[in-house]
Design an enzyme around this catalytic site. Structure first.
Site, PDB file in Angstrom:
ATOM      1  N   LEU A   1       0.866  -1.169   0.000  1.00  0.00           N
ATOM      2  CA  LEU A   1       0.000   0.000   0.000  1.00  0.00           C
ATOM      3  C   LEU A   1       0.906   1.223   0.000  1.00  0.00           C
ATOM      4  O   LEU A   1       1.965   1.220   0.635  1.00  0.00           O
ATOM      5  CB  LEU A   1      -0.897   0.022   1.248  1.00  0.00           C
ATOM      6  CG  LEU A   1      -1.963  -1.071   1.368  1.00  0.00           C
ATOM      7  CD1 LEU A   1      -2.714  -0.932   2.693  1.00  0.00           C
ATOM      8  CD2 LEU A   1      -2.950  -1.017   0.214  1.00  0.00           C
ATOM      9  N   ASP A   2       0.506   2.273  -0.714  1.00  0.00           N
ATOM     10  CA  ASP A   2       1.291   3.506  -0.706  1.00  0.00           C
ATOM     11  C   ASP A   2       1.491   3.983   0.725  1.00  0.00           C
ATOM     12  O   ASP A   2       0.661   3.737   1.606  1.00  0.00           O
ATOM     13  CB  ASP A   2       0.569   4.603  -1.498  1.00  0.00           C
ATOM     14  CG  ASP A   2       0.557   4.334  -2.992  1.00  0.00           C
ATOM     15  OD1 ASP A   2       1.308   3.448  -3.437  1.00  0.00           O
ATOM     16  OD2 ASP A   2      -0.209   5.015  -3.703  1.00  0.00           O
ATOM     17  N   ARG A   3       2.578   4.688   0.938  1.00  0.00           N
ATOM     18  CA  ARG A   3       2.907   5.150   2.292  1.00  0.00           C
ATOM     19  C   ARG A   3       1.754   5.928   2.921  1.00  0.00           C
ATOM     20  O   ARG A   3       1.441   5.750   4.106  1.00  0.00           O
ATOM     21  CB  ARG A   3       4.156   6.044   2.245  1.00  0.00           C
ATOM     22  CG  ARG A   3       4.630   6.507   3.616  1.00  0.00           C
ATOM     23  CD  ARG A   3       5.795   7.461   3.496  1.00  0.00           C
ATOM     24  NE  ARG A   3       5.383   8.695   2.833  1.00  0.00           N
ATOM     25  CZ  ARG A   3       6.216   9.680   2.496  1.00  0.00           C
ATOM     26  NH1 ARG A   3       7.507   9.547   2.727  1.00  0.00           N
ATOM     27  NH2 ARG A   3       5.774  10.764   1.893  1.00  0.00           N
ATOM     28  N   ASP A   4       1.104   6.796   2.149  1.00  0.00           N
ATOM     29  CA  ASP A   4       0.041   7.639   2.712  1.00  0.00           C
ATOM     30  C   ASP A   4      -1.341   7.016   2.606  1.00  0.00           C
ATOM     31  O   ASP A   4      -2.340   7.673   2.906  1.00  0.00           O
ATOM     32  CB  ASP A   4       0.054   9.000   2.020  1.00  0.00           C
ATOM     33  CG  ASP A   4       1.322   9.783   2.330  1.00  0.00           C
ATOM     34  OD1 ASP A   4       1.806   9.678   3.470  1.00  0.00           O
ATOM     35  OD2 ASP A   4       1.835  10.472   1.432  1.00  0.00           O
ATOM     36  N   THR A   5      -1.416   5.767   2.174  1.00  0.00           N
ATOM     37  CA  THR A   5      -2.687   5.033   2.122  1.00  0.00           C
ATOM     38  C   THR A   5      -2.787   4.138   3.346  1.00  0.00           C
ATOM     39  O   THR A   5      -1.861   3.391   3.657  1.00  0.00           O
ATOM     40  CB  THR A   5      -2.778   4.176   0.852  1.00  0.00           C
ATOM     41  OG1 THR A   5      -2.658   5.012  -0.297  1.00  0.00           O
ATOM     42  CG2 THR A   5      -4.105   3.432   0.791  1.00  0.00           C
TER      43      THR A   5
END
Length: 376
Positions: free
Chosen positions: A145-149
């Site tokens: 998952l993306d860091r900010d997700t």
């Protein structure tokens, strides 16, 4: 992996456990000793590592019960390397959502990368390793998952469970992934609406970004379906299901459609706060569902259990065909059997007719200060 003193040396032999069965030799050594791959490859190449008494290739797979001999100084070197990583043991644990058949679903918070990288010592994978204790096979993420997700991160507690989960993510027909996203603007489409783009990585303003196009020759196909759940001032809460797995897919496609995710500084307008994208649910082929609500607060808080996305849009462009088209375009060719005009005609629309994929009435999804949407 257990010590098994077959040769009388201090290091003895290492017996492959059931959790480790199927690992490659190099991966087995890397997990057990935590030493650089270049060093481990040298040990294997020079015959200092043997499996069941014989020399072995680094990418050969081990089976349960195999005995792996390592150099007598391996444990000491691993101990020294482990001292430099002692802080890993103090990392906070990730909440476990549910476990089933060797699969572990955990909640990844926003701001935490899935894997460690430059400038990021803390990561979900390091926290999971610390949570695994002395387990022969540390809990390992099956996807990113993306860091900010934030949201559901599926992991494997055994190598067999990990490879099974990774295969599900490669076969997008066998696994369902749904996200919640607050987007800027008022989503105008009724019911489930499909977006289809072709994504590629390009240099934009001196930075690499994924870009979206309507032309099949411009990249890899990305398909998602979205349904409005609630409205709050100038923002819309969407339930999104992806049918392909592309880098930053949801962020890029929604921005290309004119509805960037709130606080997405890369593809929308910087907001300086939480990026409102959350992996909400994972559906497995056997009917298992792993889900977790986001921890959003205030006006963007969300609570409820909306019905799943029912649309099943086909993925029109095959990977091999896409590579051929991009190769032909780079070399100034029209392609074998398909000219540019035909490819243009076959290209999918980016935004279709409102309501073209509507499937009944979802249960309402509510947010403070907003109103629930029933697809009208």
């Amino acid at each position: 992996m257990e010590e098994h003193g077959t040769d009388g040396k201090k290091s003895g032999g290492l017996t492959v456990s059931g959790e480790e069965a199927g690992l490659k030799v190099i991966g087995l050594l890397e997990r057990h000793f935590g030493l650089p791959k270049s060093l481990l490859h040298r040990w294997i190449r020079t015959g200092q590592v043997r499996v069941n008494g014989g020399r072995v290739q680094p990418f050969a797979r081990v089976e349960e019960g195999d005995t792996v001999r390592v150099p007598p100084f391996a444990e000491a070197m691993a101990g020294e390397a482990g001292e430099t990583k002692a802080a890993v043991q103090d990392l906070p644990e990730l909440p476990i959502i549910e476990e089933k058949d060797g699969l572990v679903a955990v909640f990844k918070p926003a701001g935490l990368p899935t894997q460690p990288g430059t400038g990021h010592e803390d990561s979900a994978s390091e926290r999971l390793r610390a949570m695994s204790g002395d387990s022969a096979f540390p809990i390992t993420p099956a996807h990113r998952l993306d860091r900010d997700t934030s949201g559901v991160l599926l992991c494997g507690r055994t190598f067999q469970a990990l490879t099974r989960a990774q295969e599900l993510f490669r076969n997008h027909d066998g696994l369902g992934k749904e996200y919640l996203a607050w987007v800027e603007g008022h989503w105008p489409y009724r019911g489930e609406h499909v977006l289809r783009h072709y994504l590629s990585k390009r240099l934009v303003g001196g930075h690499e970004k994924m870009t979206a196009s309507e032309n099949p020759a411009d990249g890899r196909e990305a398909v998602l379906a979205a349904r409005a759940l609630a409205f709050n001032g100038g923002a819309t809460l969407l339930l999104v299901r992806i049918f392909t797995g592309r880098t930053h897919q949801i962020r890029v496609q929604l921005a290309a459609a004119g509805y960037p995710i709130v606080n997405d500084g890369k593809y929308g307008r910087p907001g300086g706060g939480t990026m409102y994208l959350h992996c909400f649910r994972l559906f497995l082929p056997d009917g298992t569902v792993f889900s977790a609500a986001p921890s959003w607060k205030g006006d963007f808080a969300a609570a409820g259990d909306p019905s799943p996305i029912a649309a099943r849009p086909g993925v029109r462009q095959r990977e091999k065909r896409g590579e051929e088209m991009r190769h032909d375009r780079r070399n100034g060719k029209q392609g074998s059997g398909v000219d540019g005009r035909k490819a243009q005609r076959n290209g999918a629309r980016v935004l279709g007719k409102p309501g073209s994929h509507e499937r009944g009435t979802p249960r309402p999804f509510r947010c403070p200060g907003g109103r629930a949407s029933r697809g009208r």
